[in-house]
Write an enzyme that holds these catalytic residues in place. Sequence first.
Site, short mmCIF file in Angstrom:
data_model
loop_
_atom_site.label_atom_id
_atom_site.label_comp_id
_atom_site.label_asym_id
_atom_site.label_seq_id
_atom_site.Cartn_x
_atom_site.Cartn_y
_atom_site.Cartn_z
N HIS A 1 -2.79 11.04 0.81
CA HIS A 1 -2.34 10.85 2.19
C HIS A 1 -1.80 12.20 2.66
CE1 HIS A 1 -0.95 7.49 5.10
NE2 HIS A 1 -0.67 8.63 5.71
N GLU B 1 -7.40 8.37 6.22
CA GLU B 1 -7.72 8.97 7.52
C GLU B 1 -8.23 10.41 7.45
OE1 GLU B 1 -4.30 8.54 10.06
OE2 GLU B 1 -4.53 6.38 10.18
N GLU C 1 -3.53 -0.25 8.23
CA GLU C 1 -2.33 0.18 8.97
C GLU C 1 -2.39 -0.37 10.37
OE1 GLU C 1 -1.43 4.42 9.22
OE2 GLU C 1 -1.88 4.67 7.08
N ASN D 1 -7.42 1.61 9.97
CA ASN D 1 -6.09 1.87 10.54
C ASN D 1 -6.26 1.91 12.05
OD1 ASN D 1 -5.42 2.31 7.86
ND2 ASN D 1 -4.86 4.45 8.12
N TYR E 1 -4.42 2.16 15.84
CA TYR E 1 -3.24 2.40 16.68
C TYR E 1 -3.54 2.25 18.17
CZ TYR E 1 -0.71 3.56 12.53
OH TYR E 1 -0.10 3.45 11.31
N ARG F 1 0.85 -1.19 0.00
CA ARG F 1 0.00 0.00 0.00
C ARG F 1 0.89 1.24 0.00
NH1 ARG F 1 -2.82 2.95 4.87
NH2 ARG F 1 -3.71 4.63 3.64
C1 FCB Z 1 -1.24 7.15 10.83
C2 FCB Z 1 -0.87 7.78 9.50
C3 FCB Z 1 0.50 7.40 9.01
C4 FCB Z 1 1.51 7.37 10.14
C5 FCB Z 1 0.99 6.53 11.28
C6 FCB Z 1 1.97 6.40 12.41
O1 FCB Z 1 -2.24 7.89 11.43
O2 FCB Z 1 -1.80 7.40 8.51
O3 FCB Z 1 0.88 8.30 8.00
O4 FCB Z 1 1.78 8.66 10.54
O5 FCB Z 1 -0.20 7.10 11.75
#
Ligand code: FCB
Length: 431
Positions: A118, A163, A346, A284, A286, A74
Amino acid sequence: MAFPDDFVWGVSTSAFQIEGATREGGRGVSVWDTFCATPGKVRNGENADIACDHYNRFPEDVALMVELGVKAYRFSVAWPRIQPTGHGEVNVEGLDFYDNLVDALCEAGIAPVTTLYHWDTPQPLEDNGGWLVRDTAERFAEYAQILGERLGDRVEMWIPLNEPMVETLFGYALGEYAPGKALLFDAMPAAHYQNLAHGLAVSALRAAGAKNVGTANNHSPVWPASQDEGDLTAARHLGAVINWMYSDPVLTGKYPDEVIPYLPSDYADDLPKIAAPLDFYGVNYYEPQGVAKPGEGNPLPFELRPIEGYPLTTNDSPVVPDGLREFLSTLKNRYGDALPPVYITESGCSFDGVHDRQRIDYHTEHLAALEKAMSEGVDVRGYFVWSLLDNFEWSKGYQPRFGLVHIDYETLSRTPKDSFHWYRGVIGGAR
Ligand code: FCB
């Protein structure tokens, strides 16, 4: 761990974070170039003029992916390389670059997964209002058509925008990312016009012959500080603002009630376009987000709280693998059959060093959480590690290192980390 044979193992990057060569190949200026050049915006005044120099070294990076064994890559296209001013004539050199990258991937047997945007908006479009105006969404549809026509025969998955929540929140509401506007709730039109850009691009891509179009939305489970009514209400509000404002219109053609007051008055006419059916839904993930009711004098309907009691990455993100399972289960409950197959577009963490045991643990635990979500009935088809290479982490510059491959920013030499070898084993079924 048992993932299906056809599970898509991938890695993710983005143009601005790795390409460098910002003044080569006829590329125009993006909002991130401008932001980096503004004193005090990026740690140590760093910029992405060179970054990983992927623009010139992409064959080496494709060779690394061959060694890694990934099935899919990607990457994002830099809009200012394709249309330096954000509209009109195409910069042939820019288009050729991505065409060559896609060819190299296909020759290597790696599926190209293309994000159109992006965060690197052409500066002239920002000067004209950026995501706060409808025109940018219309320009984006033209840009999507150009890419669809040129790459639609080879790209296997398309993601119009990365995002839009982060762009709205950090770029327009808080001003921590380009274009650096701190408009708080007045930033909300940026969410709507990005959602519209998504919908218009889905149609433009398909009309140009592209197949397999989805999303890459950032999502976080929202954890209220307590079960008190005030905290629960704050959590509902925050959930609408960071999660559902982006997924509801796309998957159900409606906005959550909480955000309607902040939308442009004519938003409703756009909903059918935004809700074009998707082939997949990219998540995505985190970390979760803590929240409490607003304290006295706080004009916002919620107050953010840190998640405590979990290990932190070097980027100060709490490591909460089960948050991935929790969010996927919430997503499935919220949308039922309206949820298309999911890809984790992600997932990753910043840790230092090439002997990066913590990154191996991170992905091992997130894959276990993913497997659990799948066994509970969520249809997940792939996992993309963020990121292939250490790269320019936005306003934090080069300090957080997210790569499976270490970059020496003096020499630009690439060194696979322990996690790279571990991931190769995962992909090869040698866990
Ligand atoms: C996400 C972003 C990516 C990177 C990661 C750590 O939110 O999409 O570009 O910064 O975090």
